[in-house]
Scaffold this active site. Structure first.
Site, short mmCIF file in Angstrom:
data_model
loop_
_atom_site.label_atom_id
_atom_site.label_comp_id
_atom_site.label_asym_id
_atom_site.label_seq_id
_atom_site.Cartn_x
_atom_site.Cartn_y
_atom_site.Cartn_z
CB SER A 1 9.56 -2.87 2.30
OG SER A 1 9.32 -2.20 0.92
CG HIS B 1 5.26 -3.75 -1.37
ND1 HIS B 1 4.68 -3.19 -0.64
CD2 HIS B 1 6.70 -3.34 -1.32
CE1 HIS B 1 5.45 -2.47 0.20
NE2 HIS B 1 6.49 -2.43 -0.13
CD GLU C 1 1.14 -3.78 0.16
OE1 GLU C 1 0.20 -3.35 0.73
OE2 GLU C 1 1.65 -3.10 -0.73
#
Length: 292
Positions: A136, A178, A205
């Site tokens: 992330s 994401h 993800e």
């Protein structure tokens, strides 16, 4: 910012951006591969949880990597820039065989680490062969140009993405995470329009792009990596678009890679899993063959 110089006798370490939301309980496929690349039972993994505001983030990743057989795992509790001058942390990074940056807020991560000894150590260790992974926020900061924020669920448009300086482990790609889950294609296309030299990587993800020292990317995980190649743009309206105006981008190339697919970041060619293996097995006849 360019990647740190590589010693001729030591190939650069893997760069492993992860799209966030990775499986931490069942197969832990991405973490397992990272531990293997870091040395397995001989690994000395350093976790940097700075992007996260949660106290349990560092210990949680310590547990994951230890359960997967890493010989030694420690985390650096860096919460401000002064912490980056800690000589103990510098020594820990010097002996690391794997470095992992957690998720959270990438601007917090860059504001605290940027220009510090810790950031220099990470870059130099990667240049010396140490794999560096990030999930992330930890994925976004890896590139020279970092996605700092932007709008989801939008078409490519002027002003729908914010960029900031990243760590510069690679200057060839720009990374968004994401990706499918938050519908970020529009903002990645916008980022690619700023400078068509950059390859856009949109990582889902529970999915990682394992980028080797030969600049070949391999997809690991349950989602996809979307690759945007703007190098053959024939027209872009970015340069004179008004704020919020939708963009015209002609001549883009887009590949969507599932697990096992590979992408050559130098030649800008995608390979299906079996196709790449078949090419690698071909004898060298002196003709043009896809790079391994």
């Amino acid at each position: 910012m360019c990647p740190a110089p590589v010693d001729e006798n030591a190939p650069r370490g893997f760069i492993i951006p992860i799209g966030g939301g990775e499986d931490r309980v069942k197969e832990m496929q991405i973490h397992r591969k990272f531990v293997e690349l870091s040395g397995g039972a001989d690994a000395d993994i350093i976790v940097i949880p700075t992007a996260s505001m949660l106290e349990e983030t560092g210990p949680d990743y310590n547990r994951i990597f230890s359960e997967l057989g890493a010989g030694k795992v420690e985390f650096l509790p860096i919460s401000n820039r002064a912490d980056c001058d800690n000589p103990e942390y510098s020594e820990m990074l010097d002996r690391a065989t794997g470095i992992f940056m957690t998720g959270g807020n990438q601007l917090r991560l860059s504001a605290i680490l940027g220009g510090t000894l810790v950031a220099q150590k990470i870059r130099r260790q990667n240049a010396a062969g140490v794999p560096v992974a990030g999930t992330s926020a930890g994925a976004s900061i890896m590139s020279e140009h970092m996605v700092a924020g932007g709008n989801n669920n939008t078409a490519p448009a002027e002003g729908n993405i914010t960029l900031a300086p990243g760590m510069g482990l690679t200057n060839a790609v720009i990374i968004d995470q994401h990706f499918t889950q938050r519908n970020r294609l529009g903002r990645l296309l916008t980022a690619s329009s700023f400078n068509p030299f950059l390859i856009g990587l949109g990582i889902d993800e529970d999915t990682a792009a394992f980028i080797g020292p030969n600049n070949i990317l391999e997809v690991v995980g349950s989602g996809t990596v979307t690759v945007v190649d703007a190098s053959h743009l024939t027209h872009s309206s970015m340069w004179d678009a008004r704020a919020g105006e939708a963009l015209s981008l002609l001549g883009l190339r887009l590949d969507v890679l599932g697990e096992g697919c590979r992408y050559d970041l130098t030649a800008r060619i995608a390979f299906a899993p079996d196709e790449h293996l078949a090419f690698c097995a071909l004898p060298n006849t002196g003709g043009d063959t896809p790079p391994e």
